[in-house]
Design an enzyme around this catalytic site. Structure first.
Site, mmCIF file in Angstrom:
data_model
loop_
_atom_site.group_PDB
_atom_site.id
_atom_site.type_symbol
_atom_site.label_atom_id
_atom_site.label_comp_id
_atom_site.label_asym_id
_atom_site.label_seq_id
_atom_site.Cartn_x
_atom_site.Cartn_y
_atom_site.Cartn_z
ATOM 1 N N ASP A 12 -13.443 2.364 -7.407
ATOM 2 C CA ASP A 12 -13.201 1.173 -8.218
ATOM 3 C C ASP A 12 -11.977 1.464 -9.080
ATOM 4 O OD1 ASP A 12 -13.473 -1.258 -9.599
ATOM 5 O OD2 ASP A 12 -14.813 -0.393 -11.097
ATOM 6 N N SER A 13 -11.395 0.423 -9.661
ATOM 7 C CA SER A 13 -10.277 0.633 -10.576
ATOM 8 C C SER A 13 -10.744 1.343 -11.853
ATOM 9 C CB SER A 13 -9.629 -0.698 -10.943
ATOM 10 O OG SER A 13 -10.586 -1.553 -11.529
ATOM 11 N N CYS A 75 -14.723 -2.790 -5.991
ATOM 12 C CA CYS A 75 -13.737 -3.399 -6.896
ATOM 13 C C CYS A 75 -13.354 -4.738 -6.272
ATOM 14 C CB CYS A 75 -12.532 -2.464 -6.983
ATOM 15 S SG CYS A 75 -11.076 -3.192 -7.778
ATOM 16 N N GLU A 154 -18.645 -3.381 -21.645
ATOM 17 C CA GLU A 154 -18.165 -2.051 -22.030
ATOM 18 C C GLU A 154 -18.558 -1.699 -23.460
ATOM 19 O OE1 GLU A 154 -14.070 -1.354 -20.971
ATOM 20 O OE2 GLU A 154 -14.547 -1.561 -18.842
ATOM 21 N N CYS A 186 -17.894 -9.636 -10.246
ATOM 22 C CA CYS A 186 -17.247 -8.558 -11.001
ATOM 23 C C CYS A 186 -18.306 -7.490 -11.183
ATOM 24 C CB CYS A 186 -16.772 -9.079 -12.359
ATOM 25 S SG CYS A 186 -16.209 -7.775 -13.478
ATOM 26 N N HIS A 188 -18.826 -5.376 -13.334
ATOM 27 C CA HIS A 188 -19.351 -5.176 -14.693
ATOM 28 C C HIS A 188 -20.538 -6.099 -14.994
ATOM 29 C CE1 HIS A 188 -15.657 -2.993 -15.661
ATOM 30 N NE2 HIS A 188 -16.079 -2.779 -16.882
#
Lengths: 275, 275
Positions: A12-13, A75, A154, A186, A188
């Site tokens: 992933d990035s 990603c 995050e 996404c 996240h």
């Protein structure tokens, strides 16, 4: 039946792909994992297509240098921009986020109205809409950018009052559009799935790329007869191209367990690798 | 008195520096401006010091190639990581964010208790604390990361209920610490100054890097007798290394007016420039 104890490679990035690792480990607990997070160059979403293709090639080459048997591009940007172009240069199977997510959503929807949420970059590329329409042109797809969800995840504000307010604002439109299925576009976003589910309504099915791609991985390993045998000793190794101070703390939340075997890899080394 | 109609060069890793341009234009309306936003490589805060120094050198060289007379590093990361090291290689005056912010705060505080808010990267480097203590060791400085403020500013949620809630959470600690001065240690934060002021309390002076550095620029131009004359025709040119779809809309909010003369510059060209 053939077996293969080689690890699965996932990149992933940044750290979002760890939510995919979490699902993969619970789905295929015998498998070993090599993870690479390109934290020095995160985010990919704001970069040009050519740059994303270069970086993705480097990420794949790094994982191949670790002798993986299959690669998961965890990603959404790399999946939508680079995989179609890169797959033909590699023999190794590479599974992205878009096809599994689109396929899962198509299986799940009853009213043919699917929502997609992601970053501005992902939503503006309309990769999920295209993938869904390639399979079924009748489906209505509504994409909505939710850029604050990444920093909220995050920060670990997974049930904060502010998170509910922000989700209300982002999801109101999709609720009014009466979608019955929502793709979390996404990696996240699974951290916020409780808030998202509550706000969008219990009747809407959430499609998590981790779960969707894990079932693609299982099918691929079935097809190639490359599962790791039950008795094999599995290992999990994590590599990042930069190690910000907050990485460890945040990453544990994404993975759902402490990260062991974490190493920083120099970008110069990654860039120097050729297929 | 000597005059100089050459433009002032300003750079940032992205669009935040436009809040500095806004202040500079209102403070020194005769001056011309060349702005460079390195949007292809934003954010600098998560990169290693060596990388930030390389990028900063390239940003400076690009502005010098445009014949600027003075440079403002409108980026807290570049200011704190790279300027001390790079200044000695250049004859041109280079003004960063840290010294002006620290000096303004020291002039303003009465109780010797100063707060600093910024990104995780800025706060973890403690550049403001060091700069303040270099001038006065008695001052107490409290730094607090507010990572959600950047995406909130970019979303344009400048007075959203969620923004108040988030500010409450971030600033409660600084309020309890009875600071009387608060440095906005990120060029995005002036967009949220109304919410920040309300939450931290009207008795606390906010220090905006744009205002603080503009007065440094004025002093420097005074010293060198390099002001642009009143009659000169000023111009404003904006360059970015990548142009995301949402750039124009967001950047106008930061600058307070529509951006004209906006061009994309290829990174390869920027990298190729030498002093």
């Amino acid at each position: 039946m053939m077996k293969n104890t080689a690890p699965i490679g996932i990149f992933d990035s940044g750290i979002g792909g760890l939510t995919v690792v979490k699902k993969l480990l619970s789905f295929l607990p015998n498998e070993s994992i090599i993870y690479f997070g390109d934290t020095a160059r995160v985010p990919y979403g704001s970069k040009s297509d050519d740059t994303v293709i270069d970086y993705t090639r480097q990420d794949i080459n790094f994982l191949i240098s670790k002798n993986v048997k299959l690669i998961v591009a965890a990603c959404n940007t790399a999946s939508s921009v680079a995989l179609d172009k890169l797959r033909k240069s590699y023999k190794i199977p590479i599974i992205g986020m878009i096809e599994p997510g689109a396929e899962s959503a198509l299986k799940r929807t009853k009213n043919g109205r699917i929502g997609v949420i992601g970053t501005y970059a992902t939503v503006s590329k309309k990769a999920y809409s295209k993938e869904i329409h390639r399979r079924n042109r009748e489906i209505e797809v509504f994409e909505k950018a939710c850029p604050l969800f990444v920093p909220l995840a995050e920060e670990g504000w997974l049930k904060h009052k502010a998170t509910y307010l922000i989700a209300e604002e982002y999801l109101a439109e999709l609720r009014e559009l009466r979608i019955d299925t929502l793709i979390l576009g996404c990696t996240h976003y699974p951290l916020l799935s409780e808030v998202i589910q509550e706000v969008i309504g219990q009747g809407v099915s959430l499609i998590d790329s981790g779960t969707a791609s894990s079932s693609f991985v299982k099918n691929e390993l079935d097809k190639l007869a490359q599962h790791s045998p039950h008795a094999a000793k599995s290992f999990h190794e994590y590599y990042v191209s930069d190690l910000p101070a907050k990485f460890k703390h945040v990453s544990e939340q994404f993975l759902g367990q402490p990260i062991e075997n974490l190493q920083k890899i120099e970008l110069d080394y990654i860039i120097s690798l050729n297929q």
